[in-house]
Write a protein that holds these residues in place. Structure first.
Motif, PDB file in Angstrom:
ATOM      1  N   ARG A 123       0.453  -3.775  -4.364  1.00 28.17           N
ATOM      2  CA  ARG A 123      -0.163  -2.492  -4.012  1.00 28.17           C
ATOM      3  C   ARG A 123       0.886  -1.469  -3.600  1.00 28.17           C
ATOM      4  NH1 ARG A 123      -4.190  -3.701   0.236  1.00 28.17           N
ATOM      5  NH2 ARG A 123      -2.307  -3.982   1.490  1.00 28.17           N
ATOM      6  N   LEU A 124       1.838  -1.886  -2.768  1.00 27.92           N
ATOM      7  CA  LEU A 124       2.893  -0.970  -2.336  1.00 27.92           C
ATOM      8  C   LEU A 124       3.737  -0.523  -3.523  1.00 27.92           C
ATOM      9  CD1 LEU A 124       4.541   0.457  -0.152  1.00 27.92           C
ATOM     10  CD2 LEU A 124       5.823  -1.672   0.167  1.00 27.92           C
ATOM     11  N   HIS A 125       4.100  -1.457  -4.375  1.00 29.69           N
ATOM     12  CA  HIS A 125       4.925  -1.121  -5.536  1.00 29.69           C
ATOM     13  C   HIS A 125       4.225  -0.096  -6.428  1.00 29.69           C
ATOM     14  CE1 HIS A 125       7.783  -1.633  -8.786  1.00 29.69           C
ATOM     15  NE2 HIS A 125       6.817  -2.001  -9.608  1.00 29.69           N
ATOM     16  N   THR A 172       1.762   1.935  -5.624  1.00 33.48           N
ATOM     17  CA  THR A 172       1.572   3.197  -4.904  1.00 33.48           C
ATOM     18  C   THR A 172       2.832   4.056  -4.971  1.00 33.48           C
ATOM     19  OG1 THR A 172      -0.013   2.161  -3.372  1.00 33.48           O
ATOM     20  CG2 THR A 172       1.013   4.222  -2.664  1.00 33.48           C
ATOM     21  N   LEU A 173       3.986   3.454  -4.768  1.00 33.27           N
ATOM     22  CA  LEU A 173       5.249   4.194  -4.814  1.00 33.27           C
ATOM     23  C   LEU A 173       5.513   4.753  -6.214  1.00 33.27           C
ATOM     24  CD1 LEU A 173       7.508   1.857  -2.630  1.00 33.27           C
ATOM     25  CD2 LEU A 173       6.453   4.038  -1.968  1.00 33.27           C
ATOM     26  N   LEU A 174       5.230   3.961  -7.247  1.00 32.14           N
ATOM     27  CA  LEU A 174       5.446   4.435  -8.610  1.00 32.14           C
ATOM     28  C   LEU A 174       4.490   5.572  -8.961  1.00 32.14           C
ATOM     29  CD1 LEU A 174       6.047   1.112 -10.601  1.00 32.14           C
ATOM     30  CD2 LEU A 174       7.735   2.840  -9.937  1.00 32.14           C
ATOM     31  N   LEU A 175       3.252   5.481  -8.514  1.00 37.85           N
ATOM     32  CA  LEU A 175       2.286   6.549  -8.786  1.00 37.85           C
ATOM     33  C   LEU A 175       2.679   7.839  -8.078  1.00 37.85           C
ATOM     34  CD1 LEU A 175      -0.944   4.386  -8.573  1.00 37.85           C
ATOM     35  CD2 LEU A 175      -0.288   5.778 -10.556  1.00 37.85           C
ATOM     36  N   ARG A 176       3.174   7.727  -6.855  1.00 37.14           N
ATOM     37  CA  ARG A 176       3.632   8.927  -6.142  1.00 37.14           C
ATOM     38  C   ARG A 176       4.831   9.548  -6.841  1.00 37.14           C
ATOM     39  NH1 ARG A 176       3.211   6.419  -0.046  1.00 37.14           N
ATOM     40  NH2 ARG A 176       0.991   6.857   0.291  1.00 37.14           N
ATOM     41  N   GLU A 177       5.698   8.706  -7.355  1.00 38.07           N
ATOM     42  CA  GLU A 177       6.853   9.228  -8.088  1.00 38.07           C
ATOM     43  C   GLU A 177       6.414   9.892  -9.388  1.00 38.07           C
ATOM     44  OE1 GLU A 177      10.997   7.618 -10.188  1.00 38.07           O
ATOM     45  OE2 GLU A 177       9.707   6.230  -9.065  1.00 38.07           O
ATOM     46  N   ALA A 178       5.428   9.300 -10.053  1.00 37.81           N
ATOM     47  CA  ALA A 178       4.957   9.838 -11.325  1.00 37.81           C
ATOM     48  C   ALA A 178       4.197  11.139 -11.150  1.00 37.81           C
ATOM     49  CB  ALA A 178       4.063   8.810 -12.025  1.00 37.81           C
ATOM     50  N   ASP A 179       3.381  11.214 -10.097  1.00 35.68           N
ATOM     51  CA  ASP A 179       2.559  12.411  -9.874  1.00 35.68           C
ATOM     52  C   ASP A 179       2.369  12.586  -8.369  1.00 35.68           C
ATOM     53  OD1 ASP A 179       0.792  14.480  -9.782  1.00 35.68           O
ATOM     54  OD2 ASP A 179      -0.807  13.492 -10.927  1.00 35.68           O
ATOM     55  N   PRO A 180       3.233  13.366  -7.717  1.00 30.53           N
ATOM     56  CA  PRO A 180       3.170  13.519  -6.262  1.00 30.53           C
ATOM     57  C   PRO A 180       1.829  14.058  -5.757  1.00 30.53           C
ATOM     58  CG  PRO A 180       5.249  14.352  -7.108  1.00 30.53           C
ATOM     59  CD  PRO A 180       4.387  14.073  -8.299  1.00 30.53           C
ATOM     60  N   GLY A 181       1.060  14.707  -6.624  1.00 30.73           N
ATOM     61  CA  GLY A 181      -0.205  15.283  -6.182  1.00 30.73           C
ATOM     62  C   GLY A 181      -1.399  14.364  -6.304  1.00 30.73           C
ATOM     63  N   CYS A 182      -1.204  13.177  -6.844  1.00 35.58           N
ATOM     64  CA  CYS A 182      -2.340  12.273  -7.052  1.00 35.58           C
ATOM     65  C   CYS A 182      -2.675  11.486  -5.784  1.00 35.58           C
ATOM     66  CB  CYS A 182      -2.055  11.304  -8.198  1.00 35.58           C
ATOM     67  SG  CYS A 182      -0.881   9.984  -7.784  1.00 35.58           S
ATOM     68  N   ASP A 183      -3.859  10.907  -5.763  1.00 34.81           N
ATOM     69  CA  ASP A 183      -4.245  10.010  -4.676  1.00 34.81           C
ATOM     70  C   ASP A 183      -3.696   8.623  -5.021  1.00 34.81           C
ATOM     71  OD1 ASP A 183      -5.402   8.432  -2.743  1.00 34.81           O
ATOM     72  OD2 ASP A 183      -7.395   9.321  -2.901  1.00 34.81           O
ATOM     73  N   ALA A 184      -2.434   8.419  -4.706  1.00 33.22           N
ATOM     74  CA  ALA A 184      -1.725   7.217  -5.153  1.00 33.22           C
ATOM     75  C   ALA A 184      -2.331   5.942  -4.589  1.00 33.22           C
ATOM     76  CB  ALA A 184      -0.253   7.318  -4.770  1.00 33.22           C
ATOM     77  N   GLU A 185      -2.796   5.991  -3.341  1.00 34.19           N
ATOM     78  CA  GLU A 185      -3.348   4.776  -2.739  1.00 34.19           C
ATOM     79  C   GLU A 185      -4.619   4.334  -3.465  1.00 34.19           C
ATOM     80  OE1 GLU A 185      -3.882   5.296   1.420  1.00 34.19           O
ATOM     81  OE2 GLU A 185      -1.720   5.316   1.864  1.00 34.19           O
ATOM     82  N   TYR A 186      -5.510   5.287  -3.744  1.00 34.97           N
ATOM     83  CA  TYR A 186      -6.744   4.921  -4.448  1.00 34.97           C
ATOM     84  C   TYR A 186      -6.440   4.462  -5.871  1.00 34.97           C
ATOM     85  CZ  TYR A 186     -11.036   5.137  -7.056  1.00 34.97           C
ATOM     86  OH  TYR A 186     -12.079   4.811  -7.887  1.00 34.97           O
ATOM     87  N   LEU A 187      -5.587   5.195  -6.570  1.00 33.86           N
ATOM     88  CA  LEU A 187      -5.281   4.834  -7.956  1.00 33.86           C
ATOM     89  C   LEU A 187      -4.615   3.465  -8.042  1.00 33.86           C
ATOM     90  CD1 LEU A 187      -4.036   8.238  -9.435  1.00 33.86           C
ATOM     91  CD2 LEU A 187      -6.243   7.109  -9.794  1.00 33.86           C
ATOM     92  N   GLU A 232      -5.170   0.909  -6.062  1.00 31.13           N
ATOM     93  CA  GLU A 232      -6.238  -0.084  -5.919  1.00 31.13           C
ATOM     94  C   GLU A 232      -7.071  -0.176  -7.195  1.00 31.13           C
ATOM     95  OE1 GLU A 232      -6.442  -2.093  -3.512  1.00 31.13           O
ATOM     96  OE2 GLU A 232      -5.827  -1.175  -1.623  1.00 31.13           O
ATOM     97  N   ALA A 233      -7.386   0.979  -7.793  1.00 30.67           N
ATOM     98  CA  ALA A 233      -8.216   0.988  -8.999  1.00 30.67           C
ATOM     99  C   ALA A 233      -7.501   0.306 -10.165  1.00 30.67           C
ATOM    100  CB  ALA A 233      -8.579   2.428  -9.366  1.00 30.67           C
ATOM    101  N   LEU A 234      -6.223   0.575 -10.317  1.00 27.93           N
ATOM    102  CA  LEU A 234      -5.468  -0.050 -11.405  1.00 27.93           C
ATOM    103  C   LEU A 234      -5.289  -1.549 -11.170  1.00 27.93           C
ATOM    104  CD1 LEU A 234      -2.755   2.689 -12.042  1.00 27.93           C
ATOM    105  CD2 LEU A 234      -4.593   2.018 -13.598  1.00 27.93           C
ATOM    106  N   LEU A 235      -5.065  -1.937  -9.922  1.00 29.03           N
ATOM    107  CA  LEU A 235      -4.914  -3.359  -9.620  1.00 29.03           C
ATOM    108  C   LEU A 235      -6.208  -4.130  -9.872  1.00 29.03           C
ATOM    109  CD1 LEU A 235      -2.712  -3.336  -6.390  1.00 29.03           C
ATOM    110  CD2 LEU A 235      -2.128  -4.353  -8.597  1.00 29.03           C
ATOM    111  N   ALA A 236      -7.346  -3.458  -9.740  1.00 29.13           N
ATOM    112  CA  ALA A 236      -8.620  -4.118 -10.040  1.00 29.13           C
ATOM    113  C   ALA A 236      -8.669  -4.560 -11.505  1.00 29.13           C
ATOM    114  CB  ALA A 236      -9.789  -3.185  -9.730  1.00 29.13           C
ATOM    115  N   CYS A 237      -8.010  -3.794 -12.371  1.00 25.10           N
ATOM    116  CA  CYS A 237      -7.968  -4.147 -13.792  1.00 25.10           C
ATOM    117  C   CYS A 237      -7.014  -5.306 -14.069  1.00 25.10           C
ATOM    118  CB  CYS A 237      -7.546  -2.928 -14.613  1.00 25.10           C
ATOM    119  SG  CYS A 237      -8.699  -1.557 -14.499  1.00 25.10           S
ATOM    120  N   LEU A 238      -6.235  -5.687 -13.066  1.00 24.05           N
ATOM    121  CA  LEU A 238      -5.303  -6.806 -13.225  1.00 24.05           C
ATOM    122  C   LEU A 238      -5.759  -8.034 -12.446  1.00 24.05           C
ATOM    123  CD1 LEU A 238      -1.931  -4.837 -12.895  1.00 24.05           C
ATOM    124  CD2 LEU A 238      -3.063  -5.587 -15.001  1.00 24.05           C
TER     125      LEU A 238
END
Length: 222
Positions: free
Chosen positions: A148-150, A152-167, A169-175
């Motif tokens: 989750r931490l990994h 979250t950090l990549l999502l923030r780097e990819a798009d600083p304006g996104c809700d990285a914590e929620y995304l 969790e949502a992406l990890l649900a698919c894994l």
């Protein structure tokens, strides 16, 4: 004239720690742990993790059931310990390994490589992962916290304006292993299709970052 006086002192008895006994206990505990893990790994491979009970493992390891539960606490914790070597290798890859899984690649490509690596782990050890991630236990496990931490950090780097914590969790649900088994067994989707779909999902989730990654890749190629 000198008079020699002898004084006899009685010292209280002190219970000193018995180092040898403590060391023997630790060595015995380590041997029990090794026997338990080897027995669990062998039985999981022979019968499938879903068909192996804690009683089966205790008997195969030659230890009491109480010893088994004192050491691992639950069947899920035991399965997680069996997976520890494979999980450690996966984590080493995305923390310090070669790109695109490790540092040096754009964040979107690292997210895609992470999902593909997780699917490879599931493809090789799905039944044991299912035993380790039963119900809510998955979300409180140390591997999930690292994943989750990994992400979250990549999502923030990819798009600083996104809700990285929620995304994350949502992406990890698919894994999750349940979802993976459903797609593989229930929908009969091959692994390569799952990986391709994961890549598309990540690029659609962070489209701006994906476009920037593609532009950077084209620029470096030219």
């Amino acid at each position: 004239m000198l008079v020699r006086m002898e004084t006899h002192l009685e010292l209280p008895l002190i219970d000193l720690p018995v180092i040898e006994e403590d060391s023997a206990k630790r060595a015995d505990a380590a041997r029990n742990r090794t026997r338990i893990l080897c027995a669990a790994q062998r039985l999981f491979a022979e019968r499938g993790a879903g068909c192996v009970s804690m009683d089966d493992i205790a008997e195969a390891a030659g230890v009491g059931k109480g010893t088994l539960f004192r050491r691992f606490g639950s069947r899920a914790a035991l399965a997680l310990a069996v997976l520890s070597e494979h999980e450690s290798r996966f984590q080493e890859g995305f923390i310090r390994g070669e790109p695109p899984l490790g540092p040096g690649a754009p964040p979107t490509e690292r997210l895609i490589a992470f999902g593909e690596g997780r699917m490879d782990l599931l493809a090789a050890h799905a039944e044991v992962v299912a035993a380790a991630e039963m119900g809510p236990a998955r979300f409180s496990s140390p591997p999930y916290a690292v994943h989750r931490l990994h992400m979250t950090l990549l999502l923030r780097e990819a798009d600083p304006g996104c809700d990285a914590e929620y995304l994350a969790e949502a992406l990890l649900a698919c894994l999750g292993v349940d979802y993976y088994l459903y797609l593989r067994a229930g929908r009969e989707m091959p692994l390569e299709r799952l990986k391709a779909g994961w890549g598309e999902l990540v690029r659609r989730t962070v489209p701006a970052a994906a476009s920037a990654d593609e532009s950077a890749a084209l620029g470096s190629a030219s």
